[in-house]
Design a protein around this motif. Structure first.
Motif, PDB file in Angstrom:
ATOM      1  N   PHE A  79       4.086 -20.492   0.350  1.00  0.00           N
ATOM      2  CA  PHE A  79       4.198 -19.165  -0.242  1.00  0.00           C
ATOM      3  C   PHE A  79       4.052 -18.123   0.853  1.00  0.00           C
ATOM      4  O   PHE A  79       3.589 -18.419   1.952  1.00  0.00           O
ATOM      5  N   LYS A  80       4.475 -16.911   0.523  1.00  0.00           N
ATOM      6  CA  LYS A  80       4.223 -15.746   1.359  1.00  0.00           C
ATOM      7  C   LYS A  80       3.464 -14.762   0.491  1.00  0.00           C
ATOM      8  O   LYS A  80       3.683 -14.686  -0.724  1.00  0.00           O
ATOM      9  N   GLU A  81       2.609 -13.988   1.120  1.00  0.00           N
ATOM     10  CA  GLU A  81       1.784 -13.033   0.388  1.00  0.00           C
ATOM     11  C   GLU A  81       1.776 -11.696   1.108  1.00  0.00           C
ATOM     12  O   GLU A  81       1.685 -11.648   2.337  1.00  0.00           O
ATOM     13  N   TRP A  82       1.902 -10.624   0.333  1.00  0.00           N
ATOM     14  CA  TRP A  82       1.814  -9.272   0.847  1.00  0.00           C
ATOM     15  C   TRP A  82       1.000  -8.430  -0.123  1.00  0.00           C
ATOM     16  O   TRP A  82       0.843  -8.792  -1.288  1.00  0.00           O
ATOM     17  N   THR A  83       0.564  -7.277   0.322  1.00  0.00           N
ATOM     18  CA  THR A  83       0.114  -6.253  -0.619  1.00  0.00           C
ATOM     19  C   THR A  83       1.341  -5.396  -0.909  1.00  0.00           C
ATOM     20  O   THR A  83       2.323  -5.410  -0.148  1.00  0.00           O
ATOM     21  N   ALA A  84       1.279  -4.639  -1.984  1.00  0.00           N
ATOM     22  CA  ALA A  84       2.391  -3.746  -2.307  1.00  0.00           C
ATOM     23  C   ALA A  84       2.639  -2.775  -1.154  1.00  0.00           C
ATOM     24  O   ALA A  84       3.787  -2.495  -0.803  1.00  0.00           O
ATOM     25  N   GLU A  85       1.572  -2.299  -0.548  1.00  0.00           N
ATOM     26  CA  GLU A  85       1.724  -1.351   0.561  1.00  0.00           C
ATOM     27  C   GLU A  85       2.356  -1.999   1.793  1.00  0.00           C
ATOM     28  O   GLU A  85       3.128  -1.360   2.508  1.00  0.00           O
ATOM     29  N   GLU A  86       2.077  -3.258   2.053  1.00  0.00           N
ATOM     30  CA  GLU A  86       2.683  -3.946   3.189  1.00  0.00           C
ATOM     31  C   GLU A  86       4.193  -4.101   3.010  1.00  0.00           C
ATOM     32  O   GLU A  86       4.938  -4.101   3.989  1.00  0.00           O
ATOM     33  N   LEU A  87       4.642  -4.217   1.758  1.00  0.00           N
ATOM     34  CA  LEU A  87       6.076  -4.354   1.504  1.00  0.00           C
ATOM     35  C   LEU A  87       6.839  -3.056   1.757  1.00  0.00           C
ATOM     36  O   LEU A  87       8.011  -3.079   2.122  1.00  0.00           O
ATOM     37  N   LEU A  88       6.175  -1.928   1.543  1.00  0.00           N
ATOM     38  CA  LEU A  88       6.840  -0.636   1.734  1.00  0.00           C
ATOM     39  C   LEU A  88       5.840   0.376   2.288  1.00  0.00           C
ATOM     40  O   LEU A  88       5.370   1.260   1.571  1.00  0.00           O
ATOM     41  N   PRO A  89       5.501   0.240   3.568  1.00  0.00           N
ATOM     42  CA  PRO A  89       4.568   1.211   4.151  1.00  0.00           C
ATOM     43  C   PRO A  89       5.198   2.602   4.160  1.00  0.00           C
ATOM     44  O   PRO A  89       6.393   2.755   4.377  1.00  0.00           O
ATOM     45  N   ASP A  90       4.396   3.592   3.869  1.00  0.00           N
ATOM     46  CA  ASP A  90       4.861   4.979   3.843  1.00  0.00           C
ATOM     47  C   ASP A  90       6.035   5.178   2.891  1.00  0.00           C
ATOM     48  O   ASP A  90       6.963   5.945   3.172  1.00  0.00           O
ATOM     49  N   GLY A  91       5.996   4.490   1.754  1.00  0.00           N
ATOM     50  CA  GLY A  91       7.067   4.605   0.768  1.00  0.00           C
ATOM     51  C   GLY A  91       7.174   6.008   0.196  1.00  0.00           C
ATOM     52  O   GLY A  91       6.217   6.786   0.215  1.00  0.00           O
ATOM     53  N   PHE A  92       8.348   6.329  -0.316  1.00  0.00           N
ATOM     54  CA  PHE A  92       8.595   7.653  -0.883  1.00  0.00           C
ATOM     55  C   PHE A  92       7.743   7.862  -2.126  1.00  0.00           C
ATOM     56  O   PHE A  92       7.612   6.994  -2.978  1.00  0.00           O
ATOM     57  N   SER A  93       7.168   9.059  -2.237  1.00  0.00           N
ATOM     58  CA  SER A  93       6.344   9.409  -3.379  1.00  0.00           C
ATOM     59  C   SER A  93       6.393  10.918  -3.577  1.00  0.00           C
ATOM     60  O   SER A  93       6.583  11.674  -2.621  1.00  0.00           O
ATOM     61  N   PHE A  94       6.181  11.356  -4.807  1.00  0.00           N
ATOM     62  CA  PHE A  94       6.086  12.780  -5.099  1.00  0.00           C
ATOM     63  C   PHE A  94       4.638  13.260  -4.994  1.00  0.00           C
ATOM     64  O   PHE A  94       4.358  14.433  -5.216  1.00  0.00           O
ATOM     65  N   ASP A  95       3.694  12.371  -4.677  1.00  0.00           N
ATOM     66  CA  ASP A  95       2.308  12.765  -4.556  1.00  0.00           C
ATOM     67  C   ASP A  95       2.153  13.912  -3.575  1.00  0.00           C
ATOM     68  O   ASP A  95       2.681  13.883  -2.457  1.00  0.00           O
ATOM     69  N   GLY A  96       1.440  14.942  -3.994  1.00  0.00           N
ATOM     70  CA  GLY A  96       1.171  16.079  -3.123  1.00  0.00           C
ATOM     71  C   GLY A  96       2.266  17.121  -3.100  1.00  0.00           C
ATOM     72  O   GLY A  96       2.101  18.156  -2.446  1.00  0.00           O
ATOM     73  N   LEU A  97       3.369  16.888  -3.779  1.00  0.00           N
ATOM     74  CA  LEU A  97       4.437  17.888  -3.819  1.00  0.00           C
ATOM     75  C   LEU A  97       4.226  18.820  -5.009  1.00  0.00           C
ATOM     76  O   LEU A  97       3.902  18.380  -6.112  1.00  0.00           O
ATOM     77  N   GLU A  98       4.423  20.081  -4.786  1.00  0.00           N
ATOM     78  CA  GLU A  98       4.314  21.059  -5.847  1.00  0.00           C
ATOM     79  C   GLU A  98       5.626  21.076  -6.635  1.00  0.00           C
ATOM     80  O   GLU A  98       6.707  21.130  -6.021  1.00  0.00           O
ATOM     81  N   PRO A  99       5.560  21.013  -7.962  1.00  0.00           N
ATOM     82  CA  PRO A  99       6.822  21.092  -8.730  1.00  0.00           C
ATOM     83  C   PRO A  99       7.437  22.475  -8.600  1.00  0.00           C
ATOM     84  O   PRO A  99       6.731  23.477  -8.568  1.00  0.00           O
ATOM     85  N   SER A 100       8.742  22.518  -8.480  1.00  0.00           N
ATOM     86  CA  SER A 100       9.426  23.810  -8.415  1.00  0.00           C
ATOM     87  C   SER A 100       9.761  24.243  -9.827  1.00  0.00           C
ATOM     88  O   SER A 100      10.271  23.492 -10.627  1.00  0.00           O
TER      89      SER A 100
END
Length: 138
Positions: A116-137
């Motif tokens: 088997f291979k094992e990763w964390t979700a973050e290891e699969l996509l480091p610095d993945g796109f997110s709206f966290d911290g963005l102010e809605p327009s």
């Protein structure tokens, strides 16, 4: 280190048998477990318009979402593929995994053998796109 849940592996392997893969002949099954212990499965479904096919991982997460599971509630995802080779999730699946699984959730790739291979979700996509911290327009 955590260990691969044999029940999730069995569920992923079972659902892979239902995959619709007339073009790749590569069935994939996925099984996930939520924080409250529910299990959801999905398999890959292909069609002639290749980009519109759906991977097992996204189908399992979609089934969970349809049942009311929200981002952060999935604790583990197991991906089964037949044979002796192991592959990681595709880029599209990595983004969906990053949105629905906590950064430290375990993602496993497994096959017919014991490897088997094992990763964390973050290891699969480091610095993945997110709206966290963005102010809605507005």
């Amino acid at each position: 280190m955590t260990t691969l849940d044999p029940k999730l592996k069995a569920a992923a392997r079972t659902v892979a048998a239902h995959a619709y893969v007339p073009y790749s002949d590569f069935p994939v099954g996925a099984a996930l477990k939520t924080a409250d212990g529910r299990v959801f499965t999905g398999c890959n479904v292909e069609n002639r318009s290749y980009p519109l096919g759906m991977c097992g991982e996204r189908n399992a997460i979609g089934a969970a979402a349809a049942a009311g599971v929200r981002p952060g509630e999935i604790r583990e995802l197991v991906i089964y593929m037949p044979g002796d080779r192991l592959f990681s999730p595709c880029g599209g699946c990595r983004q969906v995994i990053a949105e629905f699984l906590p950064a430290d959730a375990r993602v496993w790739a497994t096959n017919d053998g014991v490897s088997f291979k094992e990763w964390t979700a973050e290891e699969l996509l480091p610095d993945g796109f997110s709206f966290d911290g963005l102010e809605p327009s507005v």
